[in-house]
Design an enzyme around this catalytic site. Structure first.
Site, mmCIF file in Angstrom:
data_model
loop_
_atom_site.group_PDB
_atom_site.id
_atom_site.type_symbol
_atom_site.label_atom_id
_atom_site.label_comp_id
_atom_site.label_asym_id
_atom_site.label_seq_id
_atom_site.Cartn_x
_atom_site.Cartn_y
_atom_site.Cartn_z
ATOM 1 N N HIS A 1 0.804 -1.035 0.035
ATOM 2 C CA HIS A 1 -0.039 0.066 -0.089
ATOM 3 C C HIS A 1 0.930 1.290 0.059
ATOM 4 O O HIS A 1 1.917 1.242 0.591
ATOM 5 C CB HIS A 1 -0.911 0.231 1.284
ATOM 6 C CG HIS A 1 -1.630 1.074 1.438
ATOM 7 N ND1 HIS A 1 -3.021 1.433 0.548
ATOM 8 C CD2 HIS A 1 -1.511 2.183 2.042
ATOM 9 C CE1 HIS A 1 -3.338 2.625 0.926
ATOM 10 N NE2 HIS A 1 -2.755 3.396 1.635
ATOM 11 N N ASP B 1 -15.020 2.276 7.971
ATOM 12 C CA ASP B 1 -14.161 3.230 7.460
ATOM 13 C C ASP B 1 -14.660 4.216 6.573
ATOM 14 O O ASP B 1 -14.296 5.416 6.822
ATOM 15 C CB ASP B 1 -12.707 2.586 6.983
ATOM 16 C CG ASP B 1 -11.946 3.701 6.538
ATOM 17 O OD1 ASP B 1 -11.516 4.339 7.256
ATOM 18 O OD2 ASP B 1 -11.627 3.481 5.335
ATOM 19 N N ARG C 1 -14.657 12.200 9.399
ATOM 20 C CA ARG C 1 -13.439 13.053 9.934
ATOM 21 C C ARG C 1 -13.156 14.208 9.032
ATOM 22 O O ARG C 1 -12.644 15.226 9.485
ATOM 23 C CB ARG C 1 -12.334 11.926 10.098
ATOM 24 C CG ARG C 1 -12.112 10.769 10.949
ATOM 25 C CD ARG C 1 -11.528 9.495 10.620
ATOM 26 N NE ARG C 1 -10.012 10.048 10.344
ATOM 27 C CZ ARG C 1 -9.158 9.266 9.760
ATOM 28 N NH1 ARG C 1 -9.518 8.263 8.989
ATOM 29 N NH2 ARG C 1 -8.118 9.836 9.443
ATOM 30 N N SER D 1 -7.454 2.966 9.828
ATOM 31 C CA SER D 1 -8.021 3.139 8.488
ATOM 32 C C SER D 1 -7.384 2.466 7.343
ATOM 33 O O SER D 1 -7.858 1.716 6.776
ATOM 34 C CB SER D 1 -8.343 4.580 7.973
ATOM 35 O OG SER D 1 -8.621 4.896 6.872
ATOM 36 N N LYS E 1 -8.442 -1.632 5.840
ATOM 37 C CA LYS E 1 -8.593 -2.026 4.263
ATOM 38 C C LYS E 1 -7.880 -3.046 3.664
ATOM 39 O O LYS E 1 -8.247 -3.967 3.122
ATOM 40 C CB LYS E 1 -8.517 -0.779 3.606
ATOM 41 C CG LYS E 1 -9.745 0.212 3.707
ATOM 42 C CD LYS E 1 -9.542 1.582 2.911
ATOM 43 C CE LYS E 1 -8.797 2.567 3.764
ATOM 44 N NZ LYS E 1 -9.193 4.036 3.573
HETATM 45 N N1 URA Z 1 -5.768 7.193 3.714
HETATM 46 C C1 URA Z 1 -6.594 6.527 4.392
HETATM 47 O O1 URA Z 1 -7.144 5.406 3.764
HETATM 48 N N2 URA Z 1 -7.164 6.626 5.708
HETATM 49 C C2 URA Z 1 -7.061 8.037 6.383
HETATM 50 O O2 URA Z 1 -7.355 8.122 7.346
HETATM 51 C C3 URA Z 1 -6.013 8.698 5.879
HETATM 52 C C4 URA Z 1 -5.550 8.519 4.365
#
Ligand code: URA
Ligand code: CA
Length: 435
Positions: free
Chosen positions: A82, A161, A168, A183, A187
């Site tokens: 990632h 999320d 947020r 977060s 994922k």
């Molecule tokens: N990228 C994400 O996937 N989540 C966040 O909270 C910030 C950046």
């Protein structure tokens, strides 16, 4: 259990229990906790942080809030990679075939998303015939057979999320290490990763502009990985200038092909070797980063990574002859040079603006439904530290519009040239294998 008590506890700086964290995530996802209470808790987390244990717990609660992809039918350890997001980041296109060529399974679930260019899937779709609309079963079969496949994101992944991220965004709580780290990690785990390699970018084109913040985020994610039994490593890499030279979908496919042939841009090649070596170590195919790196280097020179790329393209319906004849990729009508306005040395890029210029050409989406022009983009002819003479080309603009006055202006404003020598940026600031 009452949300009020959970907010109070976090406001007072205490650690939440597993039951409290699960209650919050489940009930908020189900619409049983109002946004104002969730916002108050997020702000309390922003100020009072979370312990390592809480971070692990919230990550798993978010992971389990929706579908979880089961990749257990794929043999071997599935390592996912990632990136926190940068400009012209072509690494996935290179890493998938490169790492797979050593027999490491790469099962990549990818998105399209908004950005300066498309996502990995859009880039791959620049290859005529290539498609990612395959079933999970086909996806698994392809990885078992060829070691690499890419599929579009399906299912209802981490709805907690999605909801929390939107909240947020409007409550000034995006920039919180425990919230960002959980977060991202949730994922990856929901997409079926057994182990994770993270590329945390730092600089003018990155989410984290300061090295210390990037390092803290990387450490937080590696530590979450340890708590939830997913081995995780991280690289902190520079994003003060675009990665490689190409920014744009088909242009980045060309750049990936060059790199797989062993003559790609130095920074892109080096970053791929670094991230790739972590992936190979986590997969168990090698015991050391140095050994993994030399194995990968060999795959770039002996043609095996390139061969793997062809196999991967063909398996998903694409025309693999683009590898030997890249002019078969979508090509823009006009190639316009951007001449330097004075002599000097390239000192700095306003990386996000360069990305925005590519988006103005049509390389990226501005809304969820906009259509990408796969052919267009920017190829930099100069990078930080390079000398330029007045009139020499700083970049080649690939466009389907003849009038690109605004794009040129944006690029001139984002490439800074000075008389004095400049310090070359470090490409890799740190690697974090354990925290
Ligand atoms: N990228 C994400 O996937 N989540 C966040 O909270 C910030 C950046
Ligand atoms: Ca690039």
């Amino acid at each position: 259990m009452r949300m009020y008590d959970i907010i109070t506890k976090k406001r007072d700086g205490l650690a939440l229990s597993e039951a409290e964290i699960r209650y919050f995530i489940t009930e908020y996802t189900n619409g049983n906790i109002p946004d104002y209470q969730a916002s108050a808790l997020l702000m309390a987390i922003y100020f009072n942080d979370m312990t390592d244990e809480e971070r692990g717990l919230i990550t798993m609660a978010m992971t389990e809030s929706g579908d979880m992809i089961d990749l257990s039918a794929i043999e071997g350890i599935k390592v996912d990679k990632h990136s926190t997001g940068g400009v012209g980041d072509t690494t996935t296109l290179i890493l998938a075939p490169l790492v797979a060529s050593l027999g490491v399974p790469v099962a990549k679930m990818s998105g399209r998303g908004l950005g300066h260019t498309g996502g990995t899937i859009d880039k791959l779709e620049a290859i005529p015939g290539f498609h990612v609309e395959i079933t999970t079963e086909e996806f698994i079969n392809l990885v078992n057979k060829n070691k690499a496949a890419v599929v579009g994101q399906t299912g209802n992944l981490t709805p907690a999320d999605k909801k929390l991220y939107s909240l947020r965004d409007v409550t000034a709580t995006v920039n919180s290490i425990p919230l960002i780290a959980s977060s991202i990690m949730s994922k990856k785990i929901a997409s079926g990763a057994d182990a994770i390699v993270l590329d945390v970018k730092v600089g003018s084109g990155a989410f984290m502009e300061e090295l210390e913040d990037a390092r803290e985020l990387a450490r937080a994610m590696v530590s979450i990985g340890r708590h939830v039994d997913r081995q995780t490593m991280a690289v902190i890499s520079d994003m003060n200038q675009p990665l490689g030279k190409a920014i744009g979908n088909a242009l980045e496919v060309k750049e990936a092909i060059d790199t797989l042939k062993g003559h790609g841009p130095e920074d892109l090649t080096e970053l791929c070797l670094t991230l790739g070596s972590q992936m190979v170590v986590l997969s168990g195919k090698s015991g050391s980063i140095d050994e993994a790196k030399s194995l990968l280097k060999e795959q770039l020179t002996n043609g095996k990574a390139l061969e793997q790329f062809k196999t991967f393209i063909t398996a998903q319906g694409g025309d693999a002859s683009v590898v030997d004849e890249p002019n078969k990729l979508p090509t823009a009508q006009h190639q316009i040079e951007l001449p330097a306005q004075a002599d000097g040395i390239v000192a700095q890029f306003d990386c996000n603006s360069v990305g925005a210029a590519a988006a103005m050409l049509g390389a990226g989406r501005t809304t969820k439904d906009s259509v990408i022009d796969l052919a267009v983009g920017i190829v930099l002819n100069k990078k930080i530290g390079d000398h330029v003479h007045e009139g020499e080309s700083l970049a080649t603009i690939h466009t389907n519009h003849a009038d690109i006055t605004q794009v040129k202006e944006k690029l001139y404003n984002s490439i800074h040239i000075q008389d004095e020598e400049v310090k070359l940026p470090t490409l890799i600031y740190d690697t974090i294998t354990n925290s």
